[in-house]
Design an enzyme around this catalytic site. Structure first.
Site, PDB file in Angstrom:
ATOM      1  N   VAL A  37       0.931  -1.099   0.014  1.00 59.89           N
ATOM      2  CA  VAL A  37      -0.020  -0.221  -0.057  1.00 59.89           C
ATOM      3  C   VAL A  37       0.920   1.095   0.091  1.00 59.89           C
ATOM      4  CG1 VAL A  37      -1.570   1.309   1.202  1.00 59.89           C
ATOM      5  CG2 VAL A  37      -1.557  -1.112   1.098  1.00 59.89           C
ATOM      6  N   GLY A  45      -1.670  11.207   4.686  1.00 61.29           N
ATOM      7  CA  GLY A  45      -2.362  11.951   5.680  1.00 61.29           C
ATOM      8  C   GLY A  45      -3.961  12.518   5.277  1.00 61.29           C
ATOM      9  N   GLN A  46      -4.233  11.839   4.052  1.00 61.52           N
ATOM     10  CA  GLN A  46      -5.638  12.425   3.540  1.00 61.52           C
ATOM     11  C   GLN A  46      -6.709  11.295   3.333  1.00 61.52           C
ATOM     12  OE1 GLN A  46      -5.159  15.000   0.032  1.00 61.52           O
ATOM     13  NE2 GLN A  46      -2.957  15.621   0.478  1.00 61.52           N
ATOM     14  N   GLY A  47      -6.248  10.162   4.017  1.00 58.16           N
ATOM     15  CA  GLY A  47      -7.213   9.110   3.899  1.00 58.16           C
ATOM     16  C   GLY A  47      -7.169   8.078   2.536  1.00 58.16           C
ATOM     17  N   GLY A  49      -4.756   6.118   1.820  1.00 62.41           N
ATOM     18  CA  GLY A  49      -4.243   4.740   1.806  1.00 62.41           C
ATOM     19  C   GLY A  49      -5.484   3.997   2.579  1.00 62.41           C
ATOM     20  N   LYS A  50      -5.981   4.444   3.391  1.00 66.77           N
ATOM     21  CA  LYS A  50      -7.415   3.794   4.113  1.00 66.77           C
ATOM     22  C   LYS A  50      -8.356   3.556   2.937  1.00 66.77           C
ATOM     23  CE  LYS A  50     -11.095   4.803   7.421  1.00 66.77           C
ATOM     24  NZ  LYS A  50     -11.880   5.604   8.195  1.00 66.77           N
ATOM     25  N   ASP A  73       5.561  -3.238   8.589  1.00 69.39           N
ATOM     26  CA  ASP A  73       6.654  -2.839   9.390  1.00 69.39           C
ATOM     27  C   ASP A  73       6.014  -2.311  10.659  1.00 69.39           C
ATOM     28  OD1 ASP A  73       8.659  -3.291   7.396  1.00 69.39           O
ATOM     29  OD2 ASP A  73       8.359  -1.460   6.613  1.00 69.39           O
ATOM     30  N   TYR A  80      -2.989  -0.396  10.108  1.00 68.45           N
ATOM     31  CA  TYR A  80      -3.747  -1.778   9.899  1.00 68.45           C
ATOM     32  C   TYR A  80      -4.525  -2.002  10.911  1.00 68.45           C
ATOM     33  CZ  TYR A  80      -0.914  -1.983   5.553  1.00 68.45           C
ATOM     34  OH  TYR A  80      -0.307  -1.536   4.421  1.00 68.45           O
TER      35      TYR A  80
END
Length: 99
Positions: A37, A45-47, A49-50, A73, A80
Site C-alpha cells: 500500500v 494523511g488525507q485518507g 491509503g485507508k 513494518d 492496519y
C-alpha cells in the site's frame, strides 16, 4: 480498484498522475495477501491509503476471499489495526528463506 490518480496541471494541460496503489495476490479460492500500500508523500494523511485498503478488502470479500493477510513494518501496524486487522491470533509466524 487498487490505484488512485490525481489531476496535475502542466504547461501542456491537465494530466493524470499516479499517487497511490495497493497490491494483493490471491489463490482465487480462500486466501489473499496484501503486499503493498503506497501513497505519494505529498498525498499522505488525507485518507487515501485507508480508502485503497478498504476498497481492496471489499473487492476480495466480494470474490469470496475470506482470509486476508498482510505483512507490516512495526511503524504501520497502528494504521492496519485501525482498519480492523489484528496480529495473528494463532501465533503463526511467517517463514523466510534467504539463500
Amino acid at each position: 480498484p487498487g490505484v488512485s490518480y490525481a489531476d496535475a496541471s502542466t504547461p501542456e494541460g491537465t494530466s493524470r498522475r499516479l499517487v497511490g496503489l495497493a497490491r494483493a495476490t490471491s489463490d482465487h479460492a480462500f486466501n489473499a495477501t496484501i503486499w503493498d500500500v503506497v501513497v505519494d508523500t505529498e498525498f499522505q494523511g488525507q485518507g487515501l491509503g485507508k480508502a485503497l485498503v478498504e476498497q481492496m478488502v471489499r473487492t476480495l470479500l466480494a470474490r469470496d476471499i475470506g482470509n486476508i493477510t498482510l505483512f507490516a513494518d512495526n511503524k504501520v501496524v497502528p494504521f492496519y489495526r485501525s482498519l480492523g486487522f489484528v496480529s495473528d491470533p494463532e501465533g503463526i509466524k511467517g517463514m523466510f528463506l534467504y539463500p
